[in-house]
Design an enzyme around this catalytic site. Structure first.
Site, PDB file in Angstrom:
ATOM      1  N   CYS A 151       0.853  -1.198   0.000  1.00 28.86           N
ATOM      2  CA  CYS A 151       0.000   0.000   0.000  1.00 28.86           C
ATOM      3  C   CYS A 151       0.885   1.245   0.000  1.00 28.86           C
ATOM      4  CB  CYS A 151      -0.871   0.047   1.246  1.00 28.86           C
ATOM      5  SG  CYS A 151      -1.826  -1.422   1.566  1.00 28.86           S
ATOM      6  N   CYS A 196       2.410   3.073  -3.266  1.00 26.96           N
ATOM      7  CA  CYS A 196       1.635   4.103  -3.977  1.00 26.96           C
ATOM      8  C   CYS A 196       1.282   5.263  -3.052  1.00 26.96           C
ATOM      9  CB  CYS A 196       0.340   3.527  -4.530  1.00 26.96           C
ATOM     10  SG  CYS A 196       0.581   2.365  -5.873  1.00 26.96           S
ATOM     11  N   CYS A 216     -34.166   2.788  12.502  1.00 28.79           N
ATOM     12  CA  CYS A 216     -32.965   3.144  13.265  1.00 28.79           C
ATOM     13  C   CYS A 216     -33.288   4.332  14.166  1.00 28.79           C
ATOM     14  CB  CYS A 216     -31.822   3.527  12.342  1.00 28.79           C
ATOM     15  SG  CYS A 216     -31.482   2.357  11.031  1.00 28.79           S
ATOM     16  N   CYS A 271     -34.979   4.235  17.813  1.00 25.31           N
ATOM     17  CA  CYS A 271     -34.105   4.091  18.976  1.00 25.31           C
ATOM     18  C   CYS A 271     -33.112   5.245  19.054  1.00 25.31           C
ATOM     19  CB  CYS A 271     -33.320   2.782  18.909  1.00 25.31           C
ATOM     20  SG  CYS A 271     -34.312   1.336  19.263  1.00 25.31           S
ATOM     21  N   ARG A 280     -21.970  -4.057  12.842  1.00 24.80           N
ATOM     22  CA  ARG A 280     -22.879  -3.424  13.801  1.00 24.80           C
ATOM     23  C   ARG A 280     -24.268  -3.231  13.173  1.00 24.80           C
ATOM     24  NH1 ARG A 280     -24.432  -2.671  18.944  1.00 24.80           N
ATOM     25  NH2 ARG A 280     -26.339  -3.226  17.887  1.00 24.80           N
ATOM     26  N   CYS A 335     -27.922  -4.722  14.508  1.00 27.93           N
ATOM     27  CA  CYS A 335     -29.142  -3.936  14.745  1.00 27.93           C
ATOM     28  C   CYS A 335     -30.289  -4.490  13.915  1.00 27.93           C
ATOM     29  CB  CYS A 335     -28.917  -2.465  14.394  1.00 27.93           C
ATOM     30  SG  CYS A 335     -28.331  -1.477  15.781  1.00 27.93           S
TER      31      CYS A 335
END
Lengths: 109, 258
Positions: free
Chosen positions: B73, B76, B174, B177, B215, B219
């Protein structure tokens, strides 16, 4: 097992040093199940040992209830310059070892 | 006659103060503030923070050659801007779609390094993502206006729709909550605002580092909806919306959560 160790490189004679270690390990308890419901076999670290100038100064035993990536902190008294060796042994007997040099001086400038 | 403009200007002032007041109440609060002091102390101390194990691994991987080109990585991206992680999700011109950081790494890996791709949630993928994320620590999420890309705008709008759409057997969005019930208890857990500024996070429940998309899946499964794939367009859209929603929050990667 990859380990992170925090220990000063230099200390005054008689100083009490806090040493912190963190090691990467899943610590499978043998009771957890994976995504498809199969039991994940137990895979844990059994023993941790710290040797200061080839004398064991701290030892800990882990059980299946220990969380993943166990973190330990403990104290040693800086006595004489020398090697501090950290050893983790898992249930298969595989060993991870790291050595740090501790220089003990009369007075840190 | 002179009283009218005075009254008007007074009105304007009152409105302005109301606007400021509602602004401060709507300030995004990081998930950090919803954690116990024990969990916070894990995050505060770089040494205790188990997420740093992955950061270390990522740092090594970053300069390791991979694939048939034998490039790393770092070959570059030598001078990678520290803000790299806050600039994602963004439009990838070559692919013509909006990508998140992990998908971008995957793209570099398969196309430029000509290496085998790795699983989205694999240790290697998490390690690289969290390493780049940790470089951006302390940087604020950029409000989206600074990235004027139509495609990204569309992605954010899709994400906003997903965020506010009720789904699953429990029929919860979503927002039900993470906007309407913030600060209430969900069994033993304090409901947070659901911001994404600490991802990938070390989650004590997972006993491991995990991605934002993992995650999301938790949910979705929690409200008994059909979860989407890791790295799916739906989740990337949601991620793009969350970044805008959490604008001004600073990056905490790798954060520690319960």
């Amino acid at each position: 097992m990859k380990a992170r160790i925090s220990i000063p490189a230099q200390a005054n004679k008689g100083d009490v040093l806090e040493i912190k270690t963190l090691v990467s390990h899943p610590m499978h308890s043998g009771f957890r199940r994976d995504a498809i419901g199969a039991l994940v076999p137990r895979d844990i670290i059994k023993v941790f040992r710290c040797e200061y100038r080839e004398r064991v100064v701290f030892e800990a035993e882990f059980g299946p209830g220990t969380a993943a990536n166990p973190f330990l902190s403990f104290y040693i008294r800086a006595d004489r310059s020398g090697e501090v060796k950290f050893i983790w042994v898992d249930q298969h007997g595989e060993q991870t070892e790291q050595v740090k040099l501790l220089e003990v001086v009369d007075k840190i400038k | 006659m002179k009283a009218v403009p005075l009254l008007l200007s007074l009105l304007v002032m009152v409105e302005a103060t109301v606007a400021i007041a509602s602004d401060t109440t709507a300030l995004p609060r990081s998930g950090y503030e919803f954690q116990s002091s024990d969990t916070q102390s894990l995050q505060d101390d770089d040494f205790k923070n188990p997420g740093m194990l992955w950061v270390d691994m990522g740092k090594i991987r970053y300069s390791e050659p991979a694939g048939s080109t034998g490039q790393s990585c770092a070959d570059c991206h030598r001078d990678l801007p520290e803000s790299v992680a806050v600039s994602f999700p963004k439009n990838n011109r070559h692919l013509g779609v909006v990508v998140d950081l992990t998908s971008q790494i995957q793209h570099c890996r398969t196309v430029h390094q000509k290496a085998e791709s790795f699983e989205y949630e694999s240790e290697a993928s998490l390690a690289l993502t969290v390493y780049l994320g940790s470089l951006s620590r302390g940087q604020a999420f950029q409000p989206v206006d600074s990235y004027p890309q139509d495609q990204l705008k569309a992605s954010i709008d899709n994400g906003r729709l997903y965020f506010n759409r009720r789904k699953g057997q429990l029929n919860l969005s979503c927002g039900n909550c993470h906007e309407e019930s913030v600060g209430k208890m969900l069994r033993g857990d304090l409901i947070s605002q659901g911001h994404s500024n600490g991802y990938p996070i070390y989650r004590l429940e997972w006993q491991s580092l995990g991605s934002l998309h993992r995650r999301f899946r938790s949910c979705d499964i929690g409200v008994r909806a059909q979860p989407h794939d890791l790295g799916s367009a739906t989740y990337i859209d949601l991620e793009a919306y969350l970044r805008e929603r959490g604008a001004k929050l600073t990056v905490e990667t790798p954060a520690v959560r319960r």
